[in-house]
Scaffold this motif. Structure first.
Motif, mmCIF file in Angstrom:
data_model
loop_
_atom_site.group_PDB
_atom_site.id
_atom_site.type_symbol
_atom_site.label_atom_id
_atom_site.label_comp_id
_atom_site.label_asym_id
_atom_site.label_seq_id
_atom_site.Cartn_x
_atom_site.Cartn_y
_atom_site.Cartn_z
ATOM 1 N N GLU A 36 14.482 14.736 36.377
ATOM 2 C CA GLU A 36 13.589 15.525 37.012
ATOM 3 C C GLU A 36 12.088 15.573 36.228
ATOM 4 O OE1 GLU A 36 13.537 20.144 36.318
ATOM 5 O OE2 GLU A 36 15.056 19.511 37.694
ATOM 6 N N THR A 37 11.215 15.544 37.173
ATOM 7 C CA THR A 37 9.644 15.299 36.732
ATOM 8 C C THR A 37 9.389 16.447 35.534
ATOM 9 O OG1 THR A 37 8.656 16.395 38.549
ATOM 10 C CG2 THR A 37 8.626 14.126 38.686
ATOM 11 N N ASP A 38 8.746 16.181 34.428
ATOM 12 C CA ASP A 38 8.216 16.782 33.356
ATOM 13 C C ASP A 38 7.156 17.895 33.656
ATOM 14 O OD1 ASP A 38 6.307 15.164 33.052
ATOM 15 O OD2 ASP A 38 7.018 14.364 31.303
ATOM 16 N N SER A 39 6.547 18.364 32.957
ATOM 17 C CA SER A 39 5.387 19.420 33.162
ATOM 18 C C SER A 39 4.199 18.582 33.429
ATOM 19 C CB SER A 39 5.142 20.177 31.876
ATOM 20 O OG SER A 39 4.783 19.452 30.808
ATOM 21 N N ASP A 40 4.102 17.222 33.244
ATOM 22 C CA ASP A 40 2.954 16.417 33.452
ATOM 23 C C ASP A 40 3.259 15.763 35.042
ATOM 24 O OD1 ASP A 40 0.539 15.486 33.188
ATOM 25 O OD2 ASP A 40 1.293 13.727 32.259
#
Length: 109
Positions: free
Chosen positions: A37-41
């Motif tokens: 899953e893509t992180d906060s960036d």
């Protein structure tokens, strides 16, 4: 084996990173290699820690859930990008620029 495989998703409607997008990597036969899953960036810095052999692969981005979670209408419930690994001595980066009704991708560095 390729050195690395990474991705980055940018929400073009807001100009912000697209955090929380589920991404699945599959090999040419359709077998799942990994899911992340893509992180906060909006990034997944390493999708294939062991590297990839030469061949065709797909990245499937769960864009529908991302837009629904953010209360936005969308046309593409998922985006699948097929790419080829030729040079196993280099790293591969596959970015996705996303909006509810369009997307684009390119071979990054």
């Amino acid at each position: 084996m390729s050195k690395t495989l990474s991705t980055h998703v940018l929400d073009a409607t807001t100009g912000n990173p697209a955090a929380g997008i589920r991404v699945e990597l599959r090999d040419r036969d359709g077998a799942s290699v990994t899911t992340a899953e893509t992180d906060s960036d909006g990034r997944i810095p390493e999708l294939a820690p062991g590297g990839l052999t030469a061949g065709h692969y797909t990245l499937t981005f769960d864009t529908g859930t991302y837009f629904e979670t953010n209360g936005q209408e969308n046309f593409y419930p998922e985006v699948t990008v097929t790419f080829r690994v030729d040079d196993t001595a280099r790293g591969y980066h596959v970015p996705l620029l996303l909006s509810p009704f369009a997307y684009s991708t390119y071979r990054g560095s």
